[in-house]
Design a protein around this motif. Structure first.
Motif, PDB file in Angstrom:
ATOM      1  N   TYR A  81       0.843  -1.202   0.000  1.00  0.00           N
ATOM      2  CA  TYR A  81       0.000   0.000   0.000  1.00  0.00           C
ATOM      3  C   TYR A  81       0.877   1.250   0.000  1.00  0.00           C
ATOM      4  N   MET A  82       0.335   2.299  -0.586  1.00  0.00           N
ATOM      5  CA  MET A  82       0.988   3.595  -0.534  1.00  0.00           C
ATOM      6  C   MET A  82       0.521   4.338   0.709  1.00  0.00           C
ATOM      7  N   SER A  83       1.253   5.379   1.050  1.00  0.00           N
ATOM      8  CA  SER A  83       0.767   6.267   2.103  1.00  0.00           C
ATOM      9  C   SER A  83      -0.382   7.086   1.520  1.00  0.00           C
ATOM     10  N   ARG A  84      -1.119   7.746   2.375  1.00  0.00           N
ATOM     11  CA  ARG A  84      -2.250   8.563   1.903  1.00  0.00           C
ATOM     12  C   ARG A  84      -1.760   9.664   0.970  1.00  0.00           C
ATOM     13  N   GLU A  85      -0.655  10.313   1.329  1.00  0.00           N
ATOM     14  CA  GLU A  85      -0.124  11.407   0.509  1.00  0.00           C
ATOM     15  C   GLU A  85       0.352  10.901  -0.860  1.00  0.00           C
ATOM     16  N   GLU A  86       1.013   9.741  -0.891  1.00  0.00           N
ATOM     17  CA  GLU A  86       1.450   9.172  -2.175  1.00  0.00           C
ATOM     18  C   GLU A  86       0.253   8.850  -3.063  1.00  0.00           C
ATOM     19  N   ALA A  87      -0.758   8.228  -2.486  1.00  0.00           N
ATOM     20  CA  ALA A  87      -1.951   7.874  -3.256  1.00  0.00           C
ATOM     21  C   ALA A  87      -2.671   9.120  -3.765  1.00  0.00           C
ATOM     22  N   ARG A  88      -2.694  10.163  -2.946  1.00  0.00           N
ATOM     23  CA  ARG A  88      -3.331  11.420  -3.365  1.00  0.00           C
ATOM     24  C   ARG A  88      -2.588  12.026  -4.550  1.00  0.00           C
ATOM     25  N   ARG A  89      -1.254  12.035  -4.497  1.00  0.00           N
ATOM     26  CA  ARG A  89      -0.462  12.584  -5.608  1.00  0.00           C
ATOM     27  C   ARG A  89      -0.679  11.789  -6.885  1.00  0.00           C
ATOM     28  N   ALA A 102      -3.329   9.988  -7.667  1.00  0.00           N
ATOM     29  CA  ALA A 102      -4.690  10.260  -8.131  1.00  0.00           C
ATOM     30  C   ALA A 102      -4.783  11.624  -8.810  1.00  0.00           C
ATOM     31  N   LEU A 103      -4.146  12.641  -8.227  1.00  0.00           N
ATOM     32  CA  LEU A 103      -4.183  13.982  -8.834  1.00  0.00           C
ATOM     33  C   LEU A 103      -3.468  14.008 -10.180  1.00  0.00           C
ATOM     34  N   ASN A 104      -2.368  13.271 -10.296  1.00  0.00           N
ATOM     35  CA  ASN A 104      -1.661  13.211 -11.578  1.00  0.00           C
ATOM     36  C   ASN A 104      -2.490  12.506 -12.643  1.00  0.00           C
ATOM     37  N   ILE A 105      -3.191  11.451 -12.264  1.00  0.00           N
ATOM     38  CA  ILE A 105      -4.068  10.766 -13.225  1.00  0.00           C
ATOM     39  C   ILE A 105      -5.198  11.699 -13.643  1.00  0.00           C
ATOM     40  N   ALA A 106      -5.774  12.406 -12.695  1.00  0.00           N
ATOM     41  CA  ALA A 106      -6.888  13.315 -12.994  1.00  0.00           C
ATOM     42  C   ALA A 106      -6.449  14.463 -13.901  1.00  0.00           C
ATOM     43  N   ALA A 107      -5.173  14.800 -13.899  1.00  0.00           N
ATOM     44  CA  ALA A 107      -4.663  15.894 -14.734  1.00  0.00           C
ATOM     45  C   ALA A 107      -4.383  15.472 -16.172  1.00  0.00           C
ATOM     46  N   LEU A 108      -4.488  14.200 -16.496  1.00  0.00           N
ATOM     47  CA  LEU A 108      -4.144  13.709 -17.830  1.00  0.00           C
ATOM     48  C   LEU A 108      -4.922  14.385 -18.969  1.00  0.00           C
ATOM     49  N   PRO A 109      -6.227  14.607 -18.872  1.00  0.00           N
ATOM     50  CA  PRO A 109      -6.910  15.281 -19.987  1.00  0.00           C
ATOM     51  C   PRO A 109      -6.364  16.687 -20.249  1.00  0.00           C
ATOM     52  N   ASP A 110      -6.042  17.424 -19.184  1.00  0.00           N
ATOM     53  CA  ASP A 110      -5.478  18.767 -19.352  1.00  0.00           C
ATOM     54  C   ASP A 110      -4.100  18.693 -19.987  1.00  0.00           C
ATOM     55  N   LEU A 111      -3.295  17.715 -19.573  1.00  0.00           N
ATOM     56  CA  LEU A 111      -1.967  17.536 -20.133  1.00  0.00           C
ATOM     57  C   LEU A 111      -2.055  17.190 -21.612  1.00  0.00           C
ATOM     58  N   ARG A 112      -2.961  16.308 -21.948  1.00  0.00           N
ATOM     59  CA  ARG A 112      -3.130  15.919 -23.354  1.00  0.00           C
ATOM     60  C   ARG A 112      -3.546  17.122 -24.201  1.00  0.00           C
ATOM     61  N   ALA A 113      -4.463  17.922 -23.704  1.00  0.00           N
ATOM     62  CA  ALA A 113      -4.894  19.111 -24.438  1.00  0.00           C
ATOM     63  C   ALA A 113      -3.732  20.083 -24.613  1.00  0.00           C
ATOM     64  N   ALA A 114      -2.920  20.258 -23.576  1.00  0.00           N
ATOM     65  CA  ALA A 114      -1.771  21.162 -23.677  1.00  0.00           C
ATOM     66  C   ALA A 114      -0.767  20.651 -24.696  1.00  0.00           C
ATOM     67  N   LEU A 115      -0.525  19.347 -24.711  1.00  0.00           N
ATOM     68  CA  LEU A 115       0.405  18.775 -25.682  1.00  0.00           C
ATOM     69  C   LEU A 115      -0.119  18.931 -27.107  1.00  0.00           C
ATOM     70  N   GLN A 116      -1.411  18.749 -27.296  1.00  0.00           N
ATOM     71  CA  GLN A 116      -1.989  18.927 -28.625  1.00  0.00           C
ATOM     72  C   GLN A 116      -1.890  20.380 -29.061  1.00  0.00           C
ATOM     73  N   ASP A 117      -2.080  21.320 -28.138  1.00  0.00           N
ATOM     74  CA  ASP A 117      -1.930  22.737 -28.462  1.00  0.00           C
ATOM     75  C   ASP A 117      -0.501  23.039 -28.871  1.00  0.00           C
ATOM     76  N   ASN A 118       0.469  22.502 -28.120  1.00  0.00           N
ATOM     77  CA  ASN A 118       1.872  22.726 -28.458  1.00  0.00           C
ATOM     78  C   ASN A 118       2.226  22.088 -29.789  1.00  0.00           C
ATOM     79  N   ASP A 119       1.690  20.904 -30.051  1.00  0.00           N
ATOM     80  CA  ASP A 119       1.957  20.224 -31.317  1.00  0.00           C
ATOM     81  C   ASP A 119       1.383  21.037 -32.462  1.00  0.00           C
ATOM     82  N   GLY A 120       0.206  21.573 -32.278  1.00  0.00           N
ATOM     83  CA  GLY A 120      -0.399  22.407 -33.309  1.00  0.00           C
ATOM     84  C   GLY A 120       0.409  23.661 -33.549  1.00  0.00           C
ATOM     85  N   ALA A 121       0.926  24.246 -32.476  1.00  0.00           N
ATOM     86  CA  ALA A 121       1.761  25.438 -32.629  1.00  0.00           C
ATOM     87  C   ALA A 121       3.048  25.089 -33.356  1.00  0.00           C
ATOM     88  N   GLY A 122       3.608  23.934 -33.063  1.00  0.00           N
ATOM     89  CA  GLY A 122       4.822  23.492 -33.748  1.00  0.00           C
ATOM     90  C   GLY A 122       4.581  23.272 -35.227  1.00  0.00           C
TER      91      GLY A 122
END
Length: 113
Positions: free
Chosen positions: A48-56, A58-78
């Protein structure tokens, strides 16, 4: 089976339960779980992870759609920058060709006179 990919609607959010964080999409569809334990012995065995590790996690997984959108924006700019560079190269070549034609026209005009 359908050929269409599944859609997990953004934003994704993290919901905490006893011993776990659940990551769910905007329609409350559970996408993943990050389990934790406050028991030091369970954490020490690596099961098992600690509560803080599991929270981090979970938050990183939840940020994936925003990260993907940012990468697509950067790719489009490139791509846009690459297209601009290609157009500039074409413009330079066209200007050089124009200048060569003008020089040839002047030479021919001088020869005829």
């Amino acid at each position: 089976m359908t050929d269409e990919p599944r859609r997990f609607f953004a934003p994704w959010r993290v919901v905490e339960f006893e011993g776990a964080f659940r990551i769910e999409d905007a329609a409350a569809l559970p996408l993943a779980y990050a389990y934790y334990s406050e028991d030091i012995a369970r954490q020490a065995t690596g099961s098992y992870m600690s509560r803080e590790e599991a929270r981090r996690v979970a938050l990183n997984i939840a940020a994936l759609p925003d990260l993907r959108a940012a990468l697509q924006d950067n790719d489009g700019a490139g791509r846009g920058q690459a297209e601009i560079a290609a157009l500039r190269t074409q413009l330079t070549e066209a200007e050089q060709q124009r200048d060569a034609w003008r020089a040839e026209a002047e030479r021919l005009g001088q020869t005829a006179a």
